[in-house]
Design a protein around this motif. Structure first.
Motif, PDB file in Angstrom:
ATOM      1  N   UNK A 119       0.852  -1.177   0.000  1.00  0.00           N
ATOM      2  CA  UNK A 119       0.000   0.000   0.000  1.00  0.00           C
ATOM      3  C   UNK A 119       0.896   1.237   0.000  1.00  0.00           C
ATOM      4  N   UNK A 120       0.610   2.200  -0.872  1.00  0.00           N
ATOM      5  CA  UNK A 120       1.416   3.411  -0.925  1.00  0.00           C
ATOM      6  C   UNK A 120       1.454   4.102   0.439  1.00  0.00           C
ATOM      7  N   UNK A 121       0.417   3.927   1.260  1.00  0.00           N
ATOM      8  CA  UNK A 121       0.402   4.524   2.600  1.00  0.00           C
ATOM      9  C   UNK A 121       1.556   4.009   3.459  1.00  0.00           C
ATOM     10  N   UNK A 122       1.971   2.764   3.255  1.00  0.00           N
ATOM     11  CA  UNK A 122       3.114   2.228   3.997  1.00  0.00           C
ATOM     12  C   UNK A 122       4.381   2.988   3.632  1.00  0.00           C
ATOM     13  N   UNK A 123       4.515   3.302   2.360  1.00  0.00           N
ATOM     14  CA  UNK A 123       5.661   4.077   1.901  1.00  0.00           C
ATOM     15  C   UNK A 123       5.624   5.488   2.484  1.00  0.00           C
ATOM     16  N   UNK A 124       4.448   6.091   2.525  1.00  0.00           N
ATOM     17  CA  UNK A 124       4.313   7.437   3.093  1.00  0.00           C
ATOM     18  C   UNK A 124       4.651   7.420   4.581  1.00  0.00           C
ATOM     19  N   UNK A 125       4.241   6.380   5.298  1.00  0.00           N
ATOM     20  CA  UNK A 125       4.610   6.236   6.716  1.00  0.00           C
ATOM     21  C   UNK A 125       6.132   6.271   6.872  1.00  0.00           C
ATOM     22  N   UNK A 126       6.811   5.503   6.044  1.00  0.00           N
ATOM     23  CA  UNK A 126       8.271   5.422   6.083  1.00  0.00           C
ATOM     24  C   UNK A 126       8.882   6.796   5.804  1.00  0.00           C
ATOM     25  N   UNK A 127       8.384   7.467   4.783  1.00  0.00           N
ATOM     26  CA  UNK A 127       8.874   8.799   4.415  1.00  0.00           C
ATOM     27  C   UNK A 127       8.711   9.785   5.572  1.00  0.00           C
ATOM     28  N   UNK A 128       7.564   9.781   6.219  1.00  0.00           N
ATOM     29  CA  UNK A 128       7.334  10.715   7.315  1.00  0.00           C
ATOM     30  C   UNK A 128       8.222  10.388   8.511  1.00  0.00           C
ATOM     31  N   UNK A 175      15.614   0.787  -7.717  1.00  0.00           N
ATOM     32  CA  UNK A 175      14.557   1.759  -7.457  1.00  0.00           C
ATOM     33  C   UNK A 175      13.385   1.490  -8.395  1.00  0.00           C
ATOM     34  N   UNK A 176      12.144   1.606  -7.883  1.00  0.00           N
ATOM     35  CA  UNK A 176      10.976   1.242  -8.701  1.00  0.00           C
ATOM     36  C   UNK A 176      10.140   2.443  -9.126  1.00  0.00           C
ATOM     37  N   UNK A 177      10.699   3.637  -9.130  1.00  0.00           N
ATOM     38  CA  UNK A 177       9.959   4.840  -9.546  1.00  0.00           C
ATOM     39  C   UNK A 177       8.788   5.121  -8.625  1.00  0.00           C
ATOM     40  N   UNK A 178       9.082   5.077  -7.336  1.00  0.00           N
ATOM     41  CA  UNK A 178       8.151   5.506  -6.292  1.00  0.00           C
ATOM     42  C   UNK A 178       8.977   6.343  -5.324  1.00  0.00           C
ATOM     43  N   UNK A 179       8.690   7.645  -5.256  1.00  0.00           N
ATOM     44  CA  UNK A 179       9.538   8.587  -4.522  1.00  0.00           C
ATOM     45  C   UNK A 179       8.696   9.479  -3.619  1.00  0.00           C
ATOM     46  N   UNK A 180       9.363  10.074  -2.641  1.00  0.00           N
ATOM     47  CA  UNK A 180       8.732  11.100  -1.819  1.00  0.00           C
ATOM     48  C   UNK A 180       9.759  12.178  -1.506  1.00  0.00           C
ATOM     49  N   UNK A 181       9.319  13.427  -1.576  1.00  0.00           N
ATOM     50  CA  UNK A 181      10.217  14.568  -1.392  1.00  0.00           C
ATOM     51  C   UNK A 181       9.619  15.545  -0.387  1.00  0.00           C
ATOM     52  N   UNK A 182      10.392  15.911   0.647  1.00  0.00           N
ATOM     53  CA  UNK A 182       9.917  16.953   1.558  1.00  0.00           C
ATOM     54  C   UNK A 182       9.730  18.268   0.808  1.00  0.00           C
ATOM     55  N   UNK A 183       8.829  19.055   1.303  1.00  0.00           N
ATOM     56  CA  UNK A 183       8.503  20.343   0.672  1.00  0.00           C
ATOM     57  C   UNK A 183       9.753  21.177   0.389  1.00  0.00           C
ATOM     58  N   UNK A 184      10.676  21.202   1.353  1.00  0.00           N
ATOM     59  CA  UNK A 184      11.845  22.080   1.218  1.00  0.00           C
ATOM     60  C   UNK A 184      12.822  21.616   0.141  1.00  0.00           C
ATOM     61  N   UNK A 185      12.644  20.405  -0.405  1.00  0.00           N
ATOM     62  CA  UNK A 185      13.556  19.925  -1.451  1.00  0.00           C
ATOM     63  C   UNK A 185      13.011  20.146  -2.862  1.00  0.00           C
ATOM     64  N   UNK A 186      11.799  20.653  -3.008  1.00  0.00           N
ATOM     65  CA  UNK A 186      11.192  20.781  -4.332  1.00  0.00           C
ATOM     66  C   UNK A 186      11.973  21.743  -5.228  1.00  0.00           C
TER      67      UNK A 186
END
Length: 322
Positions: A119-128, A175-186
């Motif tokens: 679930x993408x939510x699991x990835x978001x948990x990890x990112x946060x 890498x499988x083309x699923x990424x997350x970036x904090x706001x300050x890195x945009x």
């Protein structure tokens, strides 16, 4: 948090099946390739907007698809391209979208041709939890296969080296083309591009980013399919259907043998034939044929032929008539 689903590719390796449709909308089970990602993002309350980044050629098709779906978050954001030769590259398209949509939040980016088992939510948990740029990584189990992807080397879950499509892979974790970036890195996207770096593959950007700040990797052990070739699509359908064969209740199968890993959509007619490891689209007709490891598009007629590894485009008529 915002999300971008990348859907701007032209999938030329799958023509004619994808000549007039995005590969993300190829059927899988009761939905399409992209539906699992949409469903995960729809269910995650942290994500308030989902931008479908696509090209001018397929924009109308995505808009129509979303209008008929139950998804409420996704909206289409159009790249100014209509052909493969005009593409900005993934990094260029992302930078353009961030500016076009005024994105000023943490950002999750997922390739729409990914069929993933987490679930993408699991990835978001990890990112946060990490608070750094993050990527999802998968062990493809083959150094030869790894050559086609961005290679990830880890110390724990921190990325210590990233190589985009190496000729001599040191491992098989990619890498499988699923990424997350904090706001300050945009803002790093513009800096990367203004320095003349490669705008095409996001792996080059990750490699550049990793050399400047911590990047962490979310790893998983289940299944992953990169829908970029006919073979990968057929493998993904097989996995999704659990190795079983599924014939839609509105399809017709008479005096025929349906083998393993066959997916027959509504309105299709199969008579006096053998079909194995194939997908038969809506309203296609297969008669007196032997079809193996093939994709038969909609409104197509296949009559009296032996097909293996075939891609038969929509509205075609293939017979053995002289």
């Amino acid at each position: 948090m915002k999300a971008v689903v990348l859907a701007g590719g032209y999938a030329t390796r799958m023509w004619p099946i994808t000549r007039n449709r995005p590969k993300m909308l190829l059927p899988v089970g009761d939905g399409t390739v992209i539906d699992e990602i949409f469903a995960d993002l729809e269910a995650d309350d942290r994500v308030d907007e989902v931008f479908v980044s696509t090209n001018e050629r397929f924009a109308e098709e995505f808009e129509s698809y979303l209008a008929d779906s139950a998804f409420e978050k996704p909206t289409v954001s159009v790249e100014d391209t209509s052909a493969e030769s005009e593409k900005f590259g993934v990094v260029g398209a992302l930078a353009q979208l961030i500016d076009r949509e005024n994105v000023d939040d943490d950002l999750v980016v997922v390739a729409g041709d990914n069929l993933i088992s987490f679930d993408v939510a699991e990835f978001v948990d990890f990112f946060e939890e990490k608070g750094t740029p993050a990527l999802a990584a998968y062990d493809v189990g083959s150094r030869e296969r790894a050559k086609s992807y961005g290679l990830v080397q880890l110390d724990g879950d921190r990325v210590v080296e990233f190589q985009e499509k190496p000729e001599d892979p040191k491992s098989t974790l990619v890498s499988i083309a699923c990424y997350a970036f904090p706001r300050e890195t945009l803002g790093d996207f513009d800096e990367y591009l203004s320095d003349g770096n490669n705008p095409d593959e996001p792996g080059w950007f990750i490699q550049w980013l990793q050399s400047r700040q911590p990047v962490h990797a979310f790893t998983f052990d289940e299944a992953w399919f990169d829908i970029g070739t006919p073979a990968s699509y057929l493998d993904a359908v097989s996995w999704y259907l659990g190795g079983e064969s599924v014939v839609h209740p509105d399809a017709t199968v008479e005096n025929s043998e349906i083998g393993d890993n066959v997916y027959v959509l509504a309105g299709a007619e199969i008579t006096d034939s053998t079909v194995e490891e194939s997908v038969v689209f809506r309203n296609a007709t297969v008669h007196d044929a032997d079809v193996r490891r093939s994709i038969i598009d909609e409104e197509t007629v296949v009559d009296g032929l032996d097909l293996s590894g075939a891609l038969v485009g929509a509205h075609s008529k293939l017979t053995n008539e002289e």
